[in-house]
Design a protein around this motif. Structure first.
Motif, mmCIF file in Angstrom:
data_model
loop_
_atom_site.group_PDB
_atom_site.id
_atom_site.type_symbol
_atom_site.label_atom_id
_atom_site.label_comp_id
_atom_site.label_asym_id
_atom_site.label_seq_id
_atom_site.Cartn_x
_atom_site.Cartn_y
_atom_site.Cartn_z
ATOM 1 N N GLY A 22 0.854 -1.185 0.000
ATOM 2 C CA GLY A 22 0.000 0.000 0.000
ATOM 3 C C GLY A 22 0.885 1.229 0.000
ATOM 4 N N LYS A 42 2.750 -7.240 8.006
ATOM 5 C CA LYS A 42 2.562 -5.924 7.363
ATOM 6 C C LYS A 42 3.619 -4.971 7.930
ATOM 7 N N VAL A 44 4.958 -1.523 8.244
ATOM 8 C CA VAL A 44 4.484 -0.136 8.065
ATOM 9 C C VAL A 44 5.649 0.818 8.338
ATOM 10 N N GLU A 64 -4.097 2.212 14.466
ATOM 11 C CA GLU A 64 -4.504 1.016 13.701
ATOM 12 C C GLU A 64 -4.353 -0.240 14.561
ATOM 13 N N GLU A 100 -7.706 -10.003 -3.240
ATOM 14 C CA GLU A 100 -8.642 -8.902 -2.971
ATOM 15 C C GLU A 100 -9.950 -9.110 -3.747
ATOM 16 N N HIS A 137 -14.800 2.181 9.942
ATOM 17 C CA HIS A 137 -13.663 1.742 9.123
ATOM 18 C C HIS A 137 -13.093 2.885 8.284
ATOM 19 N N ASP A 139 -12.532 3.276 5.195
ATOM 20 C CA ASP A 139 -11.833 3.032 3.929
ATOM 21 C C ASP A 139 -12.350 1.742 3.295
ATOM 22 N N ASN A 144 -9.877 -3.359 -0.010
ATOM 23 C CA ASN A 144 -9.710 -3.630 1.422
ATOM 24 C C ASN A 144 -10.646 -4.720 1.926
ATOM 25 N N ILE A 158 -9.973 -5.804 5.736
ATOM 26 C CA ILE A 158 -8.580 -5.524 6.128
ATOM 27 C C ILE A 158 -8.356 -4.006 6.135
ATOM 28 N N ASP A 159 -7.141 -3.606 6.455
ATOM 29 C CA ASP A 159 -6.654 -2.224 6.414
ATOM 30 C C ASP A 159 -7.473 -1.260 7.273
ATOM 31 N N GLY A 161 -6.145 1.267 8.697
ATOM 32 C CA GLY A 161 -5.262 2.424 8.791
ATOM 33 C C GLY A 161 -5.995 3.752 8.949
#
Ligand code: ATP
Length: 346
Positions: A22, A42, A44, A64, A100, A137, A139, A144, A158-159, A161
């Motif tokens: 990402g 992951k 980051v 997160e 995905e 969420h 996003d 995602n 997922i995600d 962030g």
């Protein structure tokens, strides 16, 4: 306070190939040395210089992580461990192998309605868990949402962030998310609520059924203008009346007037699939027992086959006449011969 493990991640995990990336993170498959189990790591990147666009502030990464720690649901990716190597924070997540939803949809001109409902229902169940904890969420989009594997159609969100905890009284106004999927309140810099996610569910549902994006314009500005004007249309080839009712009650400018997760789960468009899903479950249940069935006495085999057919027929009755599904499953399972589970192969 030391929040994350500081020992080298390589001591506990073998880091394997990259499986995704990402804006600020690279995701790699990894194998836990002690158990041999697979996970997703992951990585980051942390922001090194204030004002730099490369990497995230530690407080954003911590947000997160803290949100993921609060969540425990079948349709949400699980967090198992967190490491900090100085430059990166590494989240050890459940490995989601099916790719995905975005890739699954690519090239498709919309899904069968029953399949779209099965996907949307799982997204709603994940959201229901998050919203019960006041987590939004922010996003939600097909990139995602991942498929657990290629065979079963189980989804995982997922995600996290951009996720936030929304408390009554506090006012979150931020510009975030992906243009096509963001709600009007984000563009208008108005307070974000749980309803903000429900707008995205409306966009994703439109997407799944038609393969098209309801508000996408030639430019970001045009997309935003379409969103704030709630300017979209349905073509009748892709959307049943019930689907149109579901979507148009989510793509509502005033978040207070949008369907809530609960209301979505009770909506007739979602509920019409229950008997389909159940008959799928029943068939899977029977299939799963197939290896044991091969050698059991003919009497038991016949009885099981009869019960499966009987239950499927009961579930296929028109809406309103169907029975409670849990009861149906239970009565099916109970109707297996007592010695069915223990019976030795002959
Ligand atoms: P963005 O820039 O969209 O905010 P990000 O940097 O926060 O992304 P993620 O979206 O969490 O990163 O992950 C990037 C990609 O890695 C995902 O789109 C997905 O393809 C893959 N990925 C993420 N988590 C997992 C997982 N648990 N299992 C398998 N693949 C994953």
């Amino acid at each position: 306070m030391k929040q994350f493990k500081s020992e080298p991640i390589e001591m506990d995990y073998i880091i394997a190939e990259e499986i995704g990336s990402g804006q600020f993170a690279t995701v790699r498959r990894c194998i836990e040395r002690s158990s041999g189990k697979e996970f997703a790591a992951k990585f980051v990147r942390k922001k090194r210089i204030i004002g730099s666009r490369r990497g995230l502030l530690l407080e954003d990464i911590e947000r997160e992580v803290n949100i993921l720690k609060k969540l425990n649901h079948d349709n949400i990716v699980k967090l198992f461990n967190v490491y900090d190597n100085g430059n990166e924070v590494i989240l050890i997540l459940e490995l989601v192998k099916g790719g995905e939803l975005f890739d699954y949809l690519a090239g498709k001109e919309g899904l069968e309605e029953t399949q779209a409902i099965a996907f949307i229902k799982q997204i709603l169940l994940g959201l229901d868990h998050m919203h019960s904890k006041n987590i939004v969420h922010l996003d939600l989009k097909p990139e995602n949402i991942m498929l657990l594997d290629k065979e079963t159609q189980r989804l995982k969100l997922i995600d996290f962030g951009l996720s936030r905890v929304v408390n009554t009284g506090s006012d979150i106004r931020e510009i975030l998310g992906t243009p096509e999927f963001v709600a009007p309140e984000i563009i208008n810099y108005e307070p974000i609520t749980l309803a903000t996610d429900l707008w995205s569910v409306g966009v994703i549902t439109y997407n799944l059924l038609s393969g098209a994006s309801p508000f996408l314009g030639d430019t970001k500005q045009e997309t935003f203008a379409n969103i704030t004007a709630v300017d979209y249309f349905f073509d009748s080839t892709h959307f049943s009346d019930l689907a149109q009712h579901f979507i148009s009650n989510l793509l509502v400018k005033d978040g207070r007037k949008r369907l809530t997760v609960d209301q979505c789960l009770q909506h007739d468009w979602i509920k019409q699939n229950d008997s389909y899903l159940l008959s799928e479950t029943v068939i899977q249940l029977a299939n799963n027992y197939q290896p044991q069935l091969i050698n059991i006495k003919a009497r038991n085999r016949w009885k099981l086959a009869y019960e499966v057919i009987k239950t499927c027929t009961r579930l296929a009755r028109p809406a309103g006449q169907e029975e409670n599904h849990h009861e149906s499953i239970n009565s099916l399972v109970n109707s297996f011969p007592n010695d069915f589970y223990n019976e030795k192969q002959v």
